[in-house]
Scaffold this active site. Structure first.
Site, PDB file in Angstrom:
ATOM      1  NE  ARG A  16      -4.153  -1.443  -0.076  1.00 34.83           N
ATOM      2  CZ  ARG A  16      -4.262  -2.419  -0.906  1.00 34.83           C
ATOM      3  NH1 ARG A  16      -3.222  -2.851  -1.628  1.00 34.83           N
ATOM      4  NH2 ARG A  16      -5.420  -3.339  -0.977  1.00 34.83           N
ATOM      5  CG  ASP A  70       2.204  -2.445  -8.422  1.00 33.93           C
ATOM      6  OD1 ASP A  70       2.234  -2.430  -9.520  1.00 33.93           O
ATOM      7  OD2 ASP A  70       1.294  -3.313  -8.054  1.00 33.93           O
ATOM      8  CD  GLU A 128      -2.669   3.118  -5.730  1.00 35.17           C
ATOM      9  OE1 GLU A 128      -3.698   2.402  -6.150  1.00 35.17           O
ATOM     10  OE2 GLU A 128      -1.430   2.731  -5.319  1.00 35.17           O
ATOM     11  CG  HIS A 162      -2.333  -1.108  -7.322  1.00 32.29           C
ATOM     12  ND1 HIS A 162      -2.659  -0.243  -6.255  1.00 32.29           N
ATOM     13  CD2 HIS A 162      -2.738  -2.410  -6.782  1.00 32.29           C
ATOM     14  CE1 HIS A 162      -3.239  -0.905  -5.268  1.00 32.29           C
ATOM     15  NE2 HIS A 162      -3.187  -2.133  -5.600  1.00 32.29           N
TER      16      HIS A 162
END
Length: 334
Positions: free
Chosen positions: A238, A262, A267, A299
């Site tokens: 996260r 990622d 985001e 992600h």
């Protein structure tokens, strides 16, 4: 049940619809209505007439949204992901809305993506790819290191961390971990240490812990200062685990040698969308993109066929169990 599916993409339909149709053949299907926008206080009114909502990581399930869901008669929030840090659980409980999640879909998918980031950063695959496309085959600046014999530290040792640990052990790495709950499946594979030892000893640090108040900005200026100069940091968990401005400062000073992300704390307005025709408004994220020793993916660590099939199957089963009043097998978080 009539279910509103938010943040819906084509690949969600491609996996949810066949699973739902198979369930309908066994009298267990649902009426799925897909909405492309995120669920927010502004879009929550679309839920009127629905018994359940199906949400993803960047939907906004704060007290305002949940209040509107309750007024619309929604009784279930079915998260199609493992994380639920974007859900106000207290508000859901107060409103009498149950919250379910998918605790495990494919730990291999996420763990393997973390390893891909490590390999890409170490061997400068992103830079080499661009050079070769420009007919440049020079090796200067592409020097990597052997993973064999290096110390890899994991913050979090759940199902994903366990898969990651075994992969890195296969490379000949020593794996250490910090976790308030030791995983018995990793006995003899991982040595457990405190966070300060993890940061100080690790050549590579990979984050596999949930985002809770105790882990918010786990990576900050102070903890980065405890790391080996030039250490590699990987985050497939996260975005809120990392204080991004502190990481940028560490990249500039060389205290951090590599960064693989990622996920990103801000985001929600970036990932899962095609913004190629828009100017990037996030100055912090734009600064991250300027570093040659940083790889960012949007992600996508979860994004495998096996994972999407499992997410659809478990999510729809959770909805069916709620509709039937069954509680066995459902991962209730509220």
């Amino acid at each position: 049940m009539k279910v509103a599916v938010f943040s819906a993409k084509s690949y969600d339909r491609e996996h949810f619809d066949p699973t739902n149709q198979a369930n309908q053949a066994n009298h267990g299907g649902h009426e799925l209505v897909y909405f492309e926008p995120h669920l927010t206080p502004q879009t929550a009114i679309l839920c009127c007439g629905f018994e359940a909502v199906c949400c993803f990581v960047n939907d906004t399930l704060n007290s305002e949204t949940i209040g509107i869901l309750a007024d619309c008669g929604v009784g279930l929030i079915a998260m199609r992901c493992a994380g639920f840090n974007n859900v106000d659980l207290e508000a859901a409980k107060a409103a009498g809305i149950r919250v379910a999640r998918v605790p495990e879909y494919s730990p291999h998918a996420v763990a393997e993506h973390a390893v891909a980031l490590i390999l890409g950063l170490n061997r400068n695959l992103h830079r080499a790819y661009n050079r070769v496309r420009e007919n440049d085959y020079a090796l200067s600046g592409l020097l990597g290191f052997d993973l064999y014999g290096k110390t890899v530290g994991m913050a979090g040792s759940g199902k994903i961390g366990a898969v990651f640990a075994r992969i890195m052990t296969g490379f000949g790495c020593q794996v250490i971990a910090s976790d308030p709950h030791e995983n018995p499946d990793l006995e003899g594979i991982v040595d457990y240490v405190e966070n300060d030892q993890l940061f100080a000893r690790s050549d590579i640090i990979s984050l596999h812990c949930p985002l809770v108040p105790a882990t918010h900005h786990l990576i900050n200026a102070a903890t980065i200062g405890q790391m080996k100069p030039g250490a590699m940091l990987i985050n497939t968990s996260r975005g809120g685990l990392i204080d991004t401005p502190a990481v940028i400062n560490a990249l500039k000073s060389g205290q951090l040698g590599y960064l693989g992300l990622d996920v990103y704390e801000e985001e929600a307005d970036l990932f899962f969308e095609d913004n190629s025709n828009m100017l990037l408004q996030d100055d912090v994220f734009a600064r991250l993109l300027t570093f040659p020793n940083v790889i960012i993916t949007g992600h996508q660590a979860f994004f495998t066929r096996e994972a999407l099939n499992a997410i659809a199957h478990i999510t729809l089963n959770n909805i069916s169990d709620y509709a039937a009043g069954r509680h066995n097998g459902v991962e209730w978080v509220a």
